[in-house]
Design an enzyme around this catalytic site. Structure first.
Site, PDB file in Angstrom:
ATOM      1  N   ARG A   1     -34.889  -1.686 -47.662  1.00 40.44           N
ATOM      2  CA  ARG A   1     -33.488  -1.281 -47.814  1.00 40.44           C
ATOM      3  C   ARG A   1     -32.643  -2.422 -48.355  1.00 40.44           C
ATOM      4  O   ARG A   1     -31.625  -2.179 -48.996  1.00 40.44           O
ATOM      5  CB  ARG A   1     -32.889  -0.890 -46.449  1.00 40.44           C
ATOM      6  CG  ARG A   1     -33.461   0.350 -45.847  1.00 40.44           C
ATOM      7  CD  ARG A   1     -32.824   0.602 -44.517  1.00 40.44           C
ATOM      8  NE  ARG A   1     -31.456   1.045 -44.744  1.00 40.44           N
ATOM      9  CZ  ARG A   1     -30.806   1.881 -43.954  1.00 40.44           C
ATOM     10  NH1 ARG A   1     -31.393   2.358 -42.884  1.00 40.44           N
ATOM     11  NH2 ARG A   1     -29.592   2.249 -44.235  1.00 40.44           N
TER      12      ARG A   1
ATOM     13  N   ARG B   1     -21.769   2.436 -33.977  1.00 46.11           N
ATOM     14  CA  ARG B   1     -21.084   2.025 -35.207  1.00 46.11           C
ATOM     15  C   ARG B   1     -19.890   2.938 -35.432  1.00 46.11           C
ATOM     16  O   ARG B   1     -19.925   3.870 -36.235  1.00 46.11           O
ATOM     17  CB  ARG B   1     -22.084   1.996 -36.357  1.00 46.11           C
ATOM     18  CG  ARG B   1     -23.225   1.051 -36.005  1.00 46.11           C
ATOM     19  CD  ARG B   1     -24.173   0.799 -37.121  1.00 46.11           C
ATOM     20  NE  ARG B   1     -23.612  -0.044 -38.161  1.00 46.11           N
ATOM     21  CZ  ARG B   1     -24.322  -0.487 -39.198  1.00 46.11           C
ATOM     22  NH1 ARG B   1     -25.586  -0.162 -39.312  1.00 46.11           N
ATOM     23  NH2 ARG B   1     -23.761  -1.250 -40.113  1.00 46.11           N
TER      24      ARG B   1
ATOM     25  N   CYS C   1     -28.776   1.231 -40.182  1.00 48.92           N
ATOM     26  CA  CYS C   1     -29.702   0.673 -39.200  1.00 48.92           C
ATOM     27  C   CYS C   1     -29.202   0.970 -37.798  1.00 48.92           C
ATOM     28  O   CYS C   1     -28.005   0.927 -37.524  1.00 48.92           O
ATOM     29  CB  CYS C   1     -29.832  -0.829 -39.403  1.00 48.92           C
ATOM     30  SG  CYS C   1     -30.957  -1.251 -40.734  1.00 48.92           S
TER      31      CYS C   1
ATOM     32  N   LYS D   1     -26.458  -7.382 -51.439  1.00 52.36           N
ATOM     33  CA  LYS D   1     -26.486  -5.931 -51.165  1.00 52.36           C
ATOM     34  C   LYS D   1     -25.134  -5.471 -50.622  1.00 52.36           C
ATOM     35  O   LYS D   1     -24.587  -4.456 -51.063  1.00 52.36           O
ATOM     36  CB  LYS D   1     -27.588  -5.613 -50.149  1.00 52.36           C
ATOM     37  CG  LYS D   1     -27.487  -4.209 -49.574  1.00 52.36           C
ATOM     38  CD  LYS D   1     -28.462  -3.943 -48.433  1.00 52.36           C
ATOM     39  CE  LYS D   1     -28.112  -4.501 -47.097  1.00 52.36           C
ATOM     40  NZ  LYS D   1     -27.438  -3.639 -46.127  1.00 52.36           N
ATOM     41  N   ASN D   2     -24.598  -6.209 -49.646  1.00 47.58           N
ATOM     42  CA  ASN D   2     -23.393  -5.732 -48.976  1.00 47.58           C
ATOM     43  C   ASN D   2     -22.117  -5.925 -49.802  1.00 47.58           C
ATOM     44  O   ASN D   2     -21.049  -5.444 -49.424  1.00 47.58           O
ATOM     45  CB  ASN D   2     -23.268  -6.366 -47.585  1.00 47.58           C
ATOM     46  CG  ASN D   2     -24.323  -5.797 -46.639  1.00 47.58           C
ATOM     47  OD1 ASN D   2     -24.936  -4.760 -46.922  1.00 47.58           O
ATOM     48  ND2 ASN D   2     -24.559  -6.477 -45.524  1.00 47.58           N
TER      49      ASN D   2
ATOM     50  N   ASP E   1     -26.254 -10.643 -39.062  1.00 46.74           N
ATOM     51  CA  ASP E   1     -27.406 -10.283 -39.904  1.00 46.74           C
ATOM     52  C   ASP E   1     -28.443 -11.411 -39.975  1.00 46.74           C
ATOM     53  O   ASP E   1     -29.498 -11.233 -40.584  1.00 46.74           O
ATOM     54  CB  ASP E   1     -26.940  -9.921 -41.324  1.00 46.74           C
ATOM     55  CG  ASP E   1     -26.161  -8.606 -41.350  1.00 46.74           C
ATOM     56  OD1 ASP E   1     -26.181  -7.873 -40.337  1.00 46.74           O
ATOM     57  OD2 ASP E   1     -25.532  -8.321 -42.381  1.00 46.74           O
TER      58      ASP E   1
HETATM   59  C1  EPZ Z   1     -21.401  -4.422 -42.224  1.00 47.09           C
HETATM   60  O1  EPZ Z   1     -21.556  -3.297 -41.393  1.00 47.09           O
HETATM   61  C2  EPZ Z   1     -22.764  -4.673 -42.841  1.00 47.09           C
HETATM   62  N1  EPZ Z   1     -23.169  -3.485 -43.572  1.00 47.09           N
HETATM   63  C3  EPZ Z   1     -23.778  -4.998 -41.756  1.00 47.09           C
HETATM   64  O2  EPZ Z   1     -24.985  -5.380 -42.403  1.00 47.09           O
HETATM   65  C4  EPZ Z   1     -23.281  -6.191 -40.934  1.00 47.09           C
HETATM   66  O3  EPZ Z   1     -24.165  -6.399 -39.845  1.00 47.09           O
HETATM   67  C5  EPZ Z   1     -21.874  -5.922 -40.408  1.00 47.09           C
HETATM   68  O4  EPZ Z   1     -20.986  -5.577 -41.501  1.00 47.09           O
HETATM   69  C6  EPZ Z   1     -21.257  -7.131 -39.699  1.00 47.09           C
HETATM   70  O5  EPZ Z   1     -21.209  -8.221 -40.570  1.00 47.09           O
HETATM   71  C7  EPZ Z   1     -22.751  -3.298 -44.811  1.00 47.09           C
HETATM   72  O6  EPZ Z   1     -22.022  -4.106 -45.377  1.00 47.09           O
HETATM   73  C8  EPZ Z   1     -23.233  -2.065 -45.515  1.00 47.09           C
HETATM   74  P1  EPZ Z   1     -18.384  -3.715 -39.068  1.00 47.09           P
HETATM   75  P2  EPZ Z   1     -20.258  -2.531 -40.853  1.00 47.09           P
HETATM   76  O7  EPZ Z   1     -17.506  -2.561 -39.382  1.00 47.09           O
HETATM   77  O8  EPZ Z   1     -19.217  -2.577 -41.896  1.00 47.09           O
HETATM   78  C9  EPZ Z   1     -17.038  -2.280 -34.672  1.00 47.09           C
HETATM   79  C10 EPZ Z   1     -27.262  -5.389 -42.859  1.00 47.09           C
HETATM   80  O9  EPZ Z   1     -28.246  -5.743 -42.173  1.00 47.09           O
HETATM   81  N2  EPZ Z   1     -16.228  -1.251 -35.345  1.00 47.09           N
HETATM   82  O10 EPZ Z   1     -17.933  -5.073 -39.486  1.00 47.09           O
HETATM   83  O11 EPZ Z   1     -20.711  -1.231 -40.334  1.00 47.09           O
HETATM   84  C11 EPZ Z   1     -18.534  -2.016 -34.795  1.00 47.09           C
HETATM   85  O12 EPZ Z   1     -18.972  -1.109 -33.815  1.00 47.09           O
HETATM   86  C12 EPZ Z   1     -26.162  -4.568 -42.231  1.00 47.09           C
HETATM   87  O13 EPZ Z   1     -27.127  -5.641 -44.063  1.00 47.09           O
HETATM   88  C13 EPZ Z   1     -15.368  -0.465 -34.600  1.00 47.09           C
HETATM   89  O14 EPZ Z   1     -15.265  -0.596 -33.378  1.00 47.09           O
HETATM   90  O15 EPZ Z   1     -19.862  -3.462 -39.639  1.00 47.09           O
HETATM   91  C14 EPZ Z   1     -19.092  -3.414 -34.651  1.00 47.09           C
HETATM   92  O16 EPZ Z   1     -19.187  -3.734 -33.288  1.00 47.09           O
HETATM   93  C15 EPZ Z   1     -26.472  -4.145 -40.830  1.00 47.09           C
HETATM   94  N3  EPZ Z   1     -14.626   0.477 -35.265  1.00 47.09           N
HETATM   95  C16 EPZ Z   1     -18.013  -4.305 -35.271  1.00 47.09           C
HETATM   96  O17 EPZ Z   1     -16.829  -3.522 -35.321  1.00 47.09           O
HETATM   97  C17 EPZ Z   1     -14.685   0.651 -36.606  1.00 47.09           C
HETATM   98  O18 EPZ Z   1     -13.983   1.520 -37.124  1.00 47.09           O
HETATM   99  C18 EPZ Z   1     -18.327  -4.808 -36.678  1.00 47.09           C
HETATM  100  O19 EPZ Z   1     -18.668  -3.703 -37.504  1.00 47.09           O
HETATM  101  C19 EPZ Z   1     -15.574  -0.153 -37.349  1.00 47.09           C
HETATM  102  C20 EPZ Z   1     -16.332  -1.108 -36.698  1.00 47.09           C
END
Ligand code: EPZ
Length: 430
Positions: free
Chosen positions: A397, A122, A117, A22-23, A305
């Site tokens: 989802r 985020r 979610c 999915k991701n 995840d």
């Molecule tokens: C992706 O989310 C995945 N979603 C999530 O999967 C997954 O949990 C996550 O990566 C971590 O592996 C998709 O791919 C659609 P991040 P994403 O940006 O991209 C902080 C699932 O269950 N951050 O890597 O939103 C953030 O707050 C979902 O399939 C900032 O501070 O995650 C977090 O603490 C849920 N500033 C950390 O980084 C930013 O600009 C990691 O977030 C962006 C992120």
């Protein structure tokens, strides 16, 4: 409202075919609009988030054709709008990949701020930092991100946090910016690599994806492609933990074992036996589970995840375990539900301290988010008696045919909608 009714106690046994990630599918579908030529994408999972994104891509004028359940053809030559604003899109996190894709191609994008979610704050500051470094103006107003550039010019960008989403978005814009971009402290997840491979198959010049430095030479245009998405490491990991919690024997097929290394390492610590082949992993769990500790980390660390799934398993293990969540601060919301099933878990800050119980008992429970929902299904499969799980739209989802795949392994899980006669279920399952 649909719900799962689950009668626990069966060991899961057999083989399960894992679908496309999915991701990876979400950014790849968004990136498919970056060319005017036709793009074919295979191994797309038929899950709700993907289908919402496809609706958004269609809504701005791209032609989307579902060749079969898992193969999509997209032609974005006639995109008429760079404004993506509808109620559905707001519900999925990945809608923000359309910002990178449209900004890269048209130098202008306006997309409603993402939901997804509810697992913690985020932030999108790193996305915005990256877009600005490449020459775009960005404003966030009235629930939208609006971004526009006269010229997009390559830059040297250091990510302050390792972010999957920001790495992907900046990579898409940089693929079509003038000159060279270097992204440092980039995310290394398999889906980041898959997107880079897809963009390269369309004529982009991206090197280093999968390491923490990605180097991109922008190209003026991208061309069509025929691409197959990688298998879903989290779907695979979820079924591997289903074997562990039910003392089963499950082979996940069509996987890339390298992507599952952190998951297999923890299953070995828990006392399971594993056998790997080129594209399958067998998990056999005939003994009681042993305690261990785990901390979620960006890839190649243990994935956030998979955190609820391992917590469910450790809840059944002998001894005390500590699970530390280092990515999202609000990802223990399912613990209250698990407690109602007999788990002994205390959450302190970003850690869960788990005193292994010998068993769970069935209960009426509710899924708080996608992965926690799947983990609660695992708990119910391991539990004595019957559970009813609400809010399964979260699970839909990201997991295709979850209950059908589990049924194929011998699980007693049934999908009911509210209208159905609940007593009928008792007759069906005995
Ligand atoms: C992706 O989310 C995945 N979603 C999530 O999967 C997954 O949990 C996550 O990566 C971590 O592996 C998709 O791919 C659609 P991040 P994403 O940006 O991209 C902080 C699932 O269950 N951050 O890597 O939103 C953030 O707050 C979902 O399939 C900032 O501070 O995650 C977090 O603490 C849920 N500033 C950390 O980084 C930013 O600009 C990691 O977030 C962006 C992120």
């Amino acid at each position: 409202m649909e719900q799962y009714v689950i009668k626990g106690g069966n060991s899961l046994v057999g083989e399960v075919e894992i679908g496309g990630a999915k991701n990876a599918a979400l950014p790849i579908l968004a990136a498919a609009v970056m060319t005017d030529e036709t793009v074919h994408i295979d191994n797309i999972p038929d899950v709700r988030d993907v289908n919402v994104l496809l609706g958004a891509i269609e809504s701005i004028g791209a032609l989307v054709h579902r060749d079969d359940r898992h193969r999509i053809t997209i032609n974005a030559a006639n995109i008429s709008d760079v404004v993506v604003d509808n109620e559905n899109v707001k519900k999925i996190r990945a809608s923000y990949y359309l910002i990178g894709a449209l900004l890269g191609k048209y130098k202008h994008a306006e997309v409603t701020l993402p939901g997804g979610c509810d697992i913690g704050c985020r932030a999108i500051d790193q996305h915005i930092k990256g877009f600005r470094a490449l020459g775009a103006e960005v404003v966030v107003e009235h629930g939208m991100i609006r971004t526009r550039a006269e010229r997009l010019v390559g830059s040297h960008i250091y990510m302050d946090v390792v972010s999957v989403g920001a790495t992907i978005n900046v990579m898409m814009v940089a693929a079509m910016a003038e000159g060279k971009t270097i992204i440092e402290n980039a995310a290394k997840e398999p889906h980041v690599v898959d997107l880079a491979n897809f963009l390269n198959s369309m004529g982009a010049n991206i090197k280093g994806a999968g390491t923490d430095v990605i180097r991109i030479k922008g190209v003026p245009s991208l061309h069509g492609s025929d691409y197959t998405i990688i298998p879903d490491q989290i779907e695979a990991g979820t079924f591997m933990f289903a074997a562990a919690v039910t003392r089963g024997d499950v082979t996940v097929k069509n996987v890339i074992p390298k992507h599952l290394e952190s998951i297999t390492a923890k299953l070995l610590e828990l006392g399971c036996e594993l056998q790997e082949s080129d594209d399958a992993v067998r998990v056999v769990c005939s003994r009681g589970l042993r305690h261990t500790n785990v901390k979620t980390l960006p890839y190649p660390g243990f994935p956030t995840d998979m955190q609820p799934q391992i917590t469910v398993a450790l809840g059944l293990a002998s001894g005390t375990s500590i699970v530390t969540e280092s990515i999202f601060e609000n990802r223990f919301k399912y613990v209250d539900e698990l407690t109602r099933m007999g788990a002994n878990i205390k959450v302190e800050g970003n850690s869960a301290i788990i005193d292994g119980a010998s068993r769970y008992t069935g209960a009426g429970i509710s899924a708080p988010d996608l992965r926690a929902g799947a983990a609660l299904v695992l708990a119910a499969l391991a539990a004595e008696g019957e559970s009813r799980l609400d809010n399964i739209h979260y699970i839909q989802r990201g997991y295709e045919d979850f209950h059908l795949k589990l049924q194929g392994l011998g699980a007693q899980i049934h999908l009911l909608d509210q209208e159905q006669d609940y007593s009928h279920f008792h007759i069906l399952t005995g």
